[in-house]
Design a protein around this motif. Structure first.
Motif, PDB file in Angstrom:
ATOM      1  N   PRO A 104       0.821  -1.225   0.000  1.00  0.00           N
ATOM      2  CA  PRO A 104       0.000   0.000   0.000  1.00  0.00           C
ATOM      3  C   PRO A 104       0.855   1.277   0.000  1.00  0.00           C
ATOM      4  CG  PRO A 104      -0.900  -1.588   1.543  1.00  0.00           C
ATOM      5  CD  PRO A 104       0.416  -2.143   1.068  1.00  0.00           C
ATOM      6  N   GLU A 105       2.003   1.251   0.658  1.00  0.00           N
ATOM      7  CA  GLU A 105       2.877   2.433   0.703  1.00  0.00           C
ATOM      8  C   GLU A 105       3.400   2.768  -0.687  1.00  0.00           C
ATOM      9  OE1 GLU A 105       3.309  -0.260   2.836  1.00  0.00           O
ATOM     10  OE2 GLU A 105       2.264   0.766   4.475  1.00  0.00           O
ATOM     11  N   ILE A 106       3.815   1.752  -1.436  1.00  0.00           N
ATOM     12  CA  ILE A 106       4.316   1.984  -2.796  1.00  0.00           C
ATOM     13  C   ILE A 106       3.181   2.454  -3.694  1.00  0.00           C
ATOM     14  CG2 ILE A 106       5.182   0.781  -4.855  1.00  0.00           C
ATOM     15  CD1 ILE A 106       7.086  -0.718  -2.987  1.00  0.00           C
ATOM     16  N   LYS A 107       2.031   1.808  -3.594  1.00  0.00           N
ATOM     17  CA  LYS A 107       0.886   2.204  -4.405  1.00  0.00           C
ATOM     18  C   LYS A 107       0.490   3.657  -4.117  1.00  0.00           C
ATOM     19  CE  LYS A 107      -1.271  -2.305  -5.156  1.00  0.00           C
ATOM     20  NZ  LYS A 107      -1.648  -2.270  -6.562  1.00  0.00           N
ATOM     21  N   SER A 108       0.435   4.032  -2.858  1.00  0.00           N
ATOM     22  CA  SER A 108       0.020   5.395  -2.521  1.00  0.00           C
ATOM     23  C   SER A 108       1.071   6.417  -2.951  1.00  0.00           C
ATOM     24  CB  SER A 108      -0.307   5.529  -1.033  1.00  0.00           C
ATOM     25  OG  SER A 108       0.816   5.260  -0.228  1.00  0.00           O
ATOM     26  N   HIS A 109       2.348   6.053  -2.880  1.00  0.00           N
ATOM     27  CA  HIS A 109       3.416   6.949  -3.342  1.00  0.00           C
ATOM     28  C   HIS A 109       3.249   7.254  -4.827  1.00  0.00           C
ATOM     29  CE1 HIS A 109       7.453   8.622  -3.927  1.00  0.00           C
ATOM     30  NE2 HIS A 109       7.513   7.853  -4.994  1.00  0.00           N
ATOM     31  N   TYR A 110       3.006   6.227  -5.627  1.00  0.00           N
ATOM     32  CA  TYR A 110       2.843   6.427  -7.067  1.00  0.00           C
ATOM     33  C   TYR A 110       1.506   7.089  -7.398  1.00  0.00           C
ATOM     34  CZ  TYR A 110       7.253   4.436  -8.372  1.00  0.00           C
ATOM     35  OH  TYR A 110       8.591   4.242  -8.532  1.00  0.00           O
ATOM     36  N   ARG A 179      -6.726   5.139   5.351  1.00  0.00           N
ATOM     37  CA  ARG A 179      -8.083   4.976   5.887  1.00  0.00           C
ATOM     38  C   ARG A 179      -9.044   4.418   4.850  1.00  0.00           C
ATOM     39  NH1 ARG A 179      -8.581  10.793   8.660  1.00  0.00           N
ATOM     40  NH2 ARG A 179      -9.955  10.980   6.865  1.00  0.00           N
ATOM     41  N   SER A 180      -8.523   4.105   3.670  1.00  0.00           N
ATOM     42  CA  SER A 180      -9.348   3.545   2.597  1.00  0.00           C
ATOM     43  C   SER A 180      -8.887   2.115   2.322  1.00  0.00           C
ATOM     44  CB  SER A 180      -9.198   4.404   1.336  1.00  0.00           C
ATOM     45  OG  SER A 180      -9.904   3.831   0.283  1.00  0.00           O
ATOM     46  N   PRO A 181      -9.491   1.132   2.985  1.00  0.00           N
ATOM     47  CA  PRO A 181      -9.013  -0.246   2.869  1.00  0.00           C
ATOM     48  C   PRO A 181      -9.092  -0.836   1.463  1.00  0.00           C
ATOM     49  CG  PRO A 181     -11.092  -0.167   4.089  1.00  0.00           C
ATOM     50  CD  PRO A 181     -10.672   1.258   3.841  1.00  0.00           C
ATOM     51  N   ASP A 182      -9.953  -0.290   0.595  1.00  0.00           N
ATOM     52  CA  ASP A 182     -10.070  -0.845  -0.746  1.00  0.00           C
ATOM     53  C   ASP A 182      -9.094  -0.221  -1.741  1.00  0.00           C
ATOM     54  OD1 ASP A 182     -11.434   1.583  -0.622  1.00  0.00           O
ATOM     55  OD2 ASP A 182     -12.817   1.024  -2.228  1.00  0.00           O
ATOM     56  N   PHE A 183      -8.322   0.784  -1.320  1.00  0.00           N
ATOM     57  CA  PHE A 183      -7.406   1.440  -2.251  1.00  0.00           C
ATOM     58  C   PHE A 183      -6.407   0.478  -2.893  1.00  0.00           C
ATOM     59  CE2 PHE A 183      -3.210   3.323  -2.946  1.00  0.00           C
ATOM     60  CZ  PHE A 183      -3.510   4.120  -4.044  1.00  0.00           C
ATOM     61  N   PRO A 184      -5.668  -0.346  -2.122  1.00  0.00           N
ATOM     62  CA  PRO A 184      -4.671  -1.213  -2.780  1.00  0.00           C
ATOM     63  C   PRO A 184      -5.272  -2.152  -3.827  1.00  0.00           C
ATOM     64  CG  PRO A 184      -4.298  -1.167  -0.408  1.00  0.00           C
ATOM     65  CD  PRO A 184      -5.612  -0.469  -0.675  1.00  0.00           C
TER      66      PRO A 184
END
Length: 191
Positions: A104-110, A179-184
């Motif tokens: 999730p950290e990599i996905k949110s960074h991009y 706080r958005s569990p479906d984001f990844p």
């Protein structure tokens, strides 16, 4: 599909497996799809040194349907200006980030980089307006009125701008995304 038909040296395949979140099969499929976009005279080689123009990359159905397709190509291109197309390794990086295996950290960074339309390291009102316009479409009937846009952006900033500087930085963005569990699971591209 492996071996001699892939034109991908075994040592490179192993290296790509170590450096990405992709399986051997996913890497071979990505290589095949990348080579299919190459001009016919270049398909017999590995295609690793070739840069595909953005117009060719956008022919992939997986990108063509994405409202952020131009930003995705820009962010993942290692060309000096971000406009010079994508190499196979750029393509693999993109697929790796959008894979189920990416954190999730990599996905949110991009995602942050994709949404940062002016590449200044923050999401300001203009970036948020561009983001909303990408999501709602460019047509007059789907566009928000200036008042609706201002209100939506103010609501986003009220919710996300922790330090109240009028922009959203990477850590604020990652806090909201966490706080958005479906984001990844929704931030993906599958070939």
């Amino acid at each position: 599909m492996g071996g001699s038909g892939s034109h991908l040296p075994r040592d490179l395949l192993s290296e790509y497996q170590e450096l990405t979140f992709l399986s051997k099969q996913e890497i071979l499929l990505a290589h095949r799809r990348f080579r299919e976009l190459l001009p016919k005279e270049e398909r017999d080689r590995t295609g690793l040194a070739t840069r595909l123009p953005r117009s060719k990359m956008l022919m992939l159905p997986e990108l063509r349907a994405n409202p952020f397709r131009h930003r995705i190509c820009h962010v993942f291109s290692t060309a000096a200006d971000g406009e010079g197309g994508m190499s196979f390794e750029d393509f693999l990086d993109m697929l790796s980030v959008f894979s189920d295996g990416a954190t999730p950290e990599i996905k949110s960074h991009y995602a942050f980089r994709i949404f940062d339309f002016d590449d200044d390291g923050t999401l300001d009102k203009r970036d948020l307006e561009n983001l909303v316009n990408c999501l709602t479409g460019e047509g007059e009937d789907s566009r928000l009125s200036p008042l609706e846009m201002d209100q939506l952006i103010q609501n986003i900033l009220d919710e996300s701008d922790i330090d109240k500087d009028g922009t959203i930085n990477l850590s604020e963005f990652q806090h909201i995304i966490s706080r958005s569990p479906d984001f990844p699971s929704s931030f993906k591209i599958v070939l």
